[in-house]
Motif scaffolding. Structure first.
Motif, PDB file in Angstrom:
ATOM      1  N   GLU A 279      41.174   9.244 -23.848  1.00  0.00           N
ATOM      2  CA  GLU A 279      41.121   8.124 -22.898  1.00  0.00           C
ATOM      3  C   GLU A 279      39.758   8.007 -22.234  1.00  0.00           C
ATOM      4  OE1 GLU A 279      45.844   7.985 -21.643  1.00  0.00           O
ATOM      5  OE2 GLU A 279      44.457   9.255 -20.532  1.00  0.00           O
TER       6      GLU A 279
ATOM      7  N   MET B 225      37.696   4.716 -22.493  1.00  0.00           N
ATOM      8  CA  MET B 225      37.245   3.999 -21.302  1.00  0.00           C
ATOM      9  C   MET B 225      35.846   3.447 -21.521  1.00  0.00           C
ATOM     10  SD  MET B 225      38.064   3.038 -18.250  1.00  0.00           S
ATOM     11  CE  MET B 225      39.524   3.970 -17.908  1.00  0.00           C
ATOM     12  N   ALA B 226      34.975   4.301 -22.065  1.00  0.00           N
ATOM     13  CA  ALA B 226      33.604   3.856 -22.320  1.00  0.00           C
ATOM     14  C   ALA B 226      33.590   2.767 -23.401  1.00  0.00           C
ATOM     15  CB  ALA B 226      32.746   5.040 -22.737  1.00  0.00           C
TER      16      ALA B 226
ATOM     17  N   TYR C  32      36.070   0.652 -24.158  1.00  0.00           N
ATOM     18  CA  TYR C  32      36.614  -0.578 -23.565  1.00  0.00           C
ATOM     19  C   TYR C  32      35.557  -1.282 -22.733  1.00  0.00           C
ATOM     20  CZ  TYR C  32      41.688  -0.234 -24.518  1.00  0.00           C
ATOM     21  OH  TYR C  32      42.918  -0.220 -25.090  1.00  0.00           O
ATOM     22  N   SER C  33      34.856  -0.467 -21.949  1.00  0.00           N
ATOM     23  CA  SER C  33      33.842  -1.046 -21.078  1.00  0.00           C
ATOM     24  C   SER C  33      32.773  -1.750 -21.916  1.00  0.00           C
ATOM     25  CB  SER C  33      33.212   0.053 -20.218  1.00  0.00           C
ATOM     26  OG  SER C  33      32.196  -0.484 -19.410  1.00  0.00           O
TER      27      SER C  33
END
Lengths: 625, 254, 401
Positions: free
Chosen positions: B104, B108-109, B111-112
């Motif tokens: 995750e 997260m990176a 997705y960003s």
């Protein structure tokens, strides 16, 4: 105001500041070393007054009797403070941050009932200070000699404290611990002893502040909560951990209040401004302004970037749809098998459940503690009421628009709040909440002021209790489902990421503050929805819906259920609401019993009810495996 | 210059200045860095390495000077904006999301980078899973993908950070003491991994480092700071033999 | 279909009742009582005792409608929302006959509105707010206690007689204080047009900054002061005012100041010469009061406070209503309340049909100090019916519902 009046009002402000400073200094000291927000500090102050009253009766109304009583009362309260630390708090230092607040909240309940039992319900007016009961004439105005003495005592106590902190080994340890708690542990200092002693000194200060007020203030059972709010404000305005800051803030607030009273009603351009009514809220206005301009208080320093005291919060587990289904079926079936009262209680629990979940949304995953979440609950409730009664909208429209009114305020308040962090953020939310409350409380034409608004009943098709029950369950359920869903969306994960490591979040291109702001607004909207459901279920709404105690109830529910769990807030809301309702029926001393039950839960389940149950379940499974 | 085949440098620093209350922390520092090149920034404690680093990643604003990323001036941009331009970072003290799993964290990176964080209802973690696993595979953390970062060993956290830094397909990687707190054997392994990834993906890497084995073993070039000034720059052997550098490291203050 | 179902249900209920009714007759009649016992303990402890005494007396005399009575009390924590939930519980679970009680205005109003919604009788015992019978009055709500307006009006004759020109006002900043102040200003202007209000201080309830307030009032150089402070605020105000010489040469009127709940804590500092409304329990020699006093002292070994009289009279009113209605049917109960006559320790009272206010009166007089304790050295009883506005004015204020 003439010059002599102004001077006297300044002196009045200084005299008021004296005790407030002592209480706040104690609070600040305890927070600095132990990171505990001691909600029971006002109760210790109250005990100081009661103790001094009884001791003076015992020792006689002579100067010797009076002053020994004051000192003895202060030390007796100090012992009570140390006992609170040893018996309760010591067991839960490892618990998640703020969990200790729940324990001290329970202590407040217990102390209040103990005081009621021991001293009765009647206000106890203590004697004047023997030998100091005369007044001194200054510029033709009279001011009591005792007030002048208080003005001197404040700085003297500050001086003594400074000596204690600067010149003793204990003081050096306290200062070191305030700066870096982990460091003291590493130095091999007996942390338990240090914490107990800090609680003792902090409580002595609270007790002294209370005992010194005996000639000016009758001992009564409402003092605990009135004082604790003031003390929080002073501590934060001055800057946490800064004793001179506490004195400065106490003086600032004392003088501001006295001046508001001194100005009375002023006619400006044909408009009457009643400054005396501002007394209700002036300290919170000051706190708001100070925090916006100086995020760490007047003399505070940014806290050393310390990592969270406990272990990293566990990952949240998503709810299973099977479990949810069972609950939905049970809740749907309730009206079929029970009476209106169960429905009424469950509606309350649903409203508080959504309220607690919305608080948890920003407090847990987003790491933004709010002491003023009731503002949005109250705003939603009042928006519904005002749109219905004043704007004449149909109930359905008023109900649906209400959460968005709360959202509007959350948008504005949130913009300022997300610029702060930790306790400062919490206190800014409190400031906004109190300002909101005082406007609701005083705007007679719109909100009917302290009376609250009545006749806020749902539309005819919802008038039946069972129907409204389903209505409430649907909206509160949707609210909770929405917030939980969002928590597992990218948006929700970003909030957790921003809480875990703002540095890393920014370094991978995340606008943490922007997400936090959006979360704040979403939580405010949902609290507003809870408030609207609540208002229409009661048919009336009063300012207490936006009060500090409503905010505190929310915090208690979240912490009781477990801040690091998903379903904890709902369980907390249910248990707390039900307990309070059931206990109040069974016993006159329901507050003490409620307090003891919470303490028991706190000590047995430092992870909250749901957290604790999960742990037990986990152990059980391990054993079987 | 080795590695400068592509012509224009990825990172170009010219005349960087920063002072704190009258004390010159960084004084007239200039250097350039090309794609696929590993540049080590070294110097004794207090030489200005961290200050220098923080001016490159947007944490600090320089008093004076130019920082160009692929020819674009990035002075005054926030860390977020700089990341969007293709700069990945790792921290001296690891910064990861403790309550999220390893996968995750990387997601997260990702997705960003893909601009997918604003979604309110889609379940996080369902997308970009393959990309995340590919990155974890490369840094050798796939077997720990499900574990929360809060329970990982320090060396593993460093590797997760590296994976996160690589998630936005950076042009430049800024690594502040990438091997601090690791066992010696792990250090070399991590930097070898970094070097191979950088060369394969043509990423420019700037890192600070205390471990001289790592520096001289892995860096293509080295620049040396002392008291805010650049005192040497060049290939490892050149720097090793530079008398001024030897004086700084061996003779203490001079 | 619906009618037939209803008929069937009704018939079966009747059949069921005919079997069960005799057993039910022995069950006590429950009165649902809601109050803020913890939030306003000083007043409500004696109030509860007053209720207990009344229940004892009623049951000793055989109860009402052949059944005993029972008061089921709930603590509302001073919170209207909790009060409404308690009311719900009392009605649906305890099956109480109707509702009585409440102390603060906001709780009283909320329960009144709930009673209206549920078409259930509510006898508001203690809330002083004028709105509960006037602006926001409703058909189901009746109020026992002498209201803010009435008590203020009772002080007006003395105030006018003294003919003071410059008045300063201090009041707790919420409904009760605001209404008292508004009523006082209105009535004074009517009766004494040259009156001037030179200062006005609204103090947060329970948090008066006494020194500063006293100073601000003194600065206005008033001839007289009208205060509606009570409780801890009053005690602080009295002490600070005495120390700072505010009361020298200044006449003070204080609403509620003679009630033992608020007077007794002041002990020997009770301000001499203040005009107050109150309850001089030891000096009232009417037979009905003596009977009450003796019974109360015998039962509790304590003297009654005003709250005791209110609690006692509330239960007596409820019983009188049931007796007059002859049943527990809400419509009949509400009808019975109109012009209901009740005997109280203060003498007979009537619940007015026009606005549902009882005519309970109170005592007005001046404070003095005797044996280290405050008391009302002069006093007279004023019947509530003489302190109410004209019927025409009342009709204007009360919505026609």
């Amino acid at each position: 105001m003439s010059f002599p009046s102004l001077l006297i009002q300044l002196l009045n402000g200084l005299a008021d500041a004296s005790s407030l400073f002592m209480v706040s200094a104690g609070l600040s000291l305890i927070f600095g070393v132990t990171r505990i927000v001691n909600f029971a500090h006002g109760s210790l102050y109250m005990l100081g007054l009661y103790g001094a009253y009884s001791l003076i009766e015992l020792l006689g109304r002579t100067p010797l009797g009076f002053w020994s009583a004051v000192i003895l009362a202060a030390f007796a309260v100090g012992i009570v403070g140390a006992l609170i630390e040893i018996v309760v708090l010591r067991r839960i230092y490892r618990a998640p941050e703020l969990f200790q607040l729940l324990a001290t909240f329970a202590v407040v309940l217990v102390i209040k009932d103990v005081a009621l039992y021991a001293w009765g319900s009647e206000d106890l007016v203590g004697p004047r200070a023997p030998g100091l009961s005369m007044a001194v004439e200054i510029l033709g105005k009279r001011i009591p000699a005792y007030d002048l003495l208080l003005i001197v005592i404040g700085p003297v106590v500050l001086g003594l404290l400074w000596l204690l902190l600067a010149r003793t080994r204990w003081g050096a340890l306290v200062r070191a611990a305030t700066q870096d708690r982990e460091m003291v542990g590493a130095l091999g200092v007996d942390q338990a002893k240090l914490f107990t002693s800090v609680f003792f000194v902090g409580a002595v200060l609270a007790g002294l502040g209370g005992a010194l007020q005996i000639p000016r203030e009758p001992a009564n059972l409402d003092l605990d909560l009135t004082v604790i709010a003031d003390a929080f404000v002073v501590t934060v305005v001055g800057g946490l951990g800064s004793l001179p800051g506490a004195l400065l803030a106490a003086v600032l607030i004392g003088v501001a209040k006295a001046l508001c009273i001194g100005l009375g009603t002023v006619h400006v351009l044909g408009v009457d401004i009643v400054f005396s009514k501002l007394v209700l809220v002036v300290e919170f206005v000051i706190m708001g302004v100070v925090l916006v301009l100086r995020p760490y208080g007047l003399l505070g320093k940014p806290p050393a970037a310390s990592r969270a005291a406990g272990a990293a919060p566990l990952p949240l587990a998503a709810p299973r749809w099977q479990t949810a289904l069972v609950w939905i079926v049970v809740l749907l079936a309730v009206p079929l098998v029970s009476d209106d009262y169960v429905a009424a209680l469950l509606i309350d629990i649903a409203c508080f459940g959504l309220f607690a979940v919305s608080l948890h949304f920003i407090m847990g995953p987003a790491g933004m503690i709010s002491f003023g979440h009731a503002a949005y609950f109250g705003l939603g409730a009042y928006a519904g009421a005002v749109l219905l009664k004043r704007a004449g909208l149909p109930m359905e429209a008023a109900f649906l628009l209400a959460p968005f009114c709360a959202a509007l305020f959350a948008l504005v308040y949130g913009w300022f709040c997300v610029r702060l962090s930790g306790v400062y953020l919490a206190m800014l939310t409190l400031a906004f909440a109190q300002i909101t409350w005082s406007i609701i409380f005083q705007w007679d034409a719109l909100t009917s002021g302290s009376n609250g608004m009545i006749g806020i009943w749902p539309a005819a098709w919802l008038a039946d209790k069972t129907r409204y029950y389903y209505f409430a369950m649907v909206f509160c359920g949707l609210g909770v489902a929405l917030l939980w869903r969002v928590l597992f969306s990218p948006f929700g994960y970003v909030l957790r990421a921003g809480r875990d490591s703002p540095l890393r979040a920014e370094a991978i291109g995340i606008n943490v503050r922007g997400f936090q702001w959006a979360a704040f607004v979403l939580a405010g909207t949902m609290a507003g929805l809870a408030g609207a459901v609540f208002a229409f279920s009661k048919g009336s709404i009063s300012p207490s819906a936006a009060s500090i105690s409503q905010s505190t109830d929310g915090l208690v529910m979240v912490l009781l259920g477990g801040v690091e769990t998903l379903t904890g807030p709902v369980v907390g809301a249910g248990v707390f609401t039900w307990l309070r309702d059931a206990l109040a029926r069974e016993t006159d001393y329901w507050r003490a019993v409620l307090g003891l039950v919470i303490l028991l839960i706190v000590v047995l389940f430092p992870q909250g009810l749901v957290g604790g149950l999960k742990m037990l379940l986990g152990r059980f499974r391990e054993r079987r495996a | 210059m080795s590695g400068g085949k592509a012509g224009a440098p990825v990172l170009l620093v010219e005349g960087l200045h920063k002072s704190f209350g009258g004390v010159q922390a960084v004084e007239d520092v200039s250097f350039a860095l090309s794609a696929g090149e590993l540049l080590a920034l070294i110097g004794p404690n207090g030489a200005g390495k961290s200050t220098c680093f923080n001016m490159l990643n947007g944490q600090l604003a320089p008093d004076n000077g130019v920082v160009r990323l692929d020819g674009r001036d990035i002075v005054g941009l926030s860390p977020r904006q700089i990341w969007r331009l293709g700069v990945g970072r790792t921290f001296q003290i690891t910064a990861t999301f403790a309550s999220l799993s390893v996968r995750e964290n990387v997601q997260m990176a990702l997705y960003s980078h893909a601009g997918r964080l604003r979604s309110l209802f889609q379940r996080f973690g369902t997308a970009m899973r393959r990309e995340a696993d590919a990155l974890l595979e490369q840094i050798g953390m796939l077997d720990q993908a499900e574990r929360p970062c809060g329970v990982l060993a320090y060396g593993d956290l460093k590797r997760v950070e590296l994976a996160m830094a690589l998630a936005n397909e950076p042009r430049l990687l800024l690594m502040d003491e990438p091997t601090a707190g690791m066992a010696p054997r792990e250090r070399v392994a991590l930097m070898e991994l970094t070097a191979s990834l950088a060369r394969a993906r043509r990423i420019a890497v700037l890192f600070t480092e205390h471990d001289m084995d790592v520096v001289f073993g892995q860096a293509d070039r080295i620049i040396v700071l002392d008291r805010g000034r650049l005192i040497a720059a060049g290939l490892p052997e050149e720097v090793r033999n530079n008398p001024e550098v030897r004086a700084v490291y061996l003779g203490g203050t001079h | 279909m619906l009618t037939r179902n209803r008929l069937l249900a009704g018939a079966s209920a009747l059949v069921a009742l005919s079997f069960v009714a005799p057993a039910f007759a022995q069950e006590p009649i429950k009165l649902g009582e809601i109050n803020s016992y913890k939030a306003f303990a000083a007043f409500l402890d004696p109030y509860k005792k007053g209720m207990e005494l009344a229940v004892d007396q009623v049951n000793a005399a055989g109860g009402v409608l052949g059944r005993k009575i029972e008061v089921v009390s709930r603590d509302d924590n001073g919170n209207p929302a909790d009060a409404v939930r308690a009311a719900e519980e009392l009605l649906s679970r305890e099956k109480v006959a109707f509702l009585i009680g409440t102390f603060p205005s906001n709780v009283g109003l909320a329960v009144a509105d709930f009673a209206k919604q549920k078409k259930t009788l509510f006898i508001a015992a203690e809330p002083l707010t004028d709105k509960i019978v006037w602006d926001q009055g409703n058909p189901y709500t009746f109020r026992l206690r002498t209201s803010t307006y009435m008590q203020t009006a009772m002080l007006i004759p003395d105030a006018v007689k003294l003919h003071k020109k410059r008045w300063a006002i201090v009041y707790p900043n919420y409904e009760y204080g605001q209404s008292a102040t508004a009523a006082f200003k209105k009535l004074m202007k009517e009766k004494q047009p040259d009156v001037e209000f030179v200062a006005e201080q609204a103090t947060p309830l329970g948090k008066i900054d006494a020194g500063a307030v006293v100073q601000a009032l003194a600065d206005a150089k008033p001839d007289a002061i009208f205060s509606s402070l009570f409780g801890a605020d009053l005690a602080k105000f009295v002490r600070a005012g005495t120390e700072r010489g505010l009361f020298k040469g200044v006449t003070v009127f204080d609403l509620l100041g003679g009630e033992p709940e608020y007077l007794d804590p002041l002990k020997d500092e009770a301000p001499d010469g203040w005009y107050v409304t109150g309850y001089p329990w030891s000096d009232i020699k009417t037979p009905e009061h003596t009977k009450f006093l003796d019974a109360y002292r015998a039962k509790f070994k304590d003297y009654p406070r005003l709250g005791s009289v209110v609690g006692y009279s509330t239960v007596m009113s409820a019983v009188a209503a049931i007796k007059k209605a002859g049943s527990l049917d809400q419509a009949k109960l509400v009808a019975a309340m109109a012009n209901l006559a009740v005997d109280t320790p203060f003498g007979p009272i009537t619940y007015r049909a026009i606005d549902h206010q009882s005519t309970m009166g109170t005592f007005v007089g001046q404070l003095g100090v005797k044996d280290g304790k405050g008391y009302m050295k002069t006093w007279r009883f004023i019947d509530g019916k003489d302190a109410l506005p004209s019927d025409a004015d009342v009709k204007k204020m009360r919505p026609a519902n």
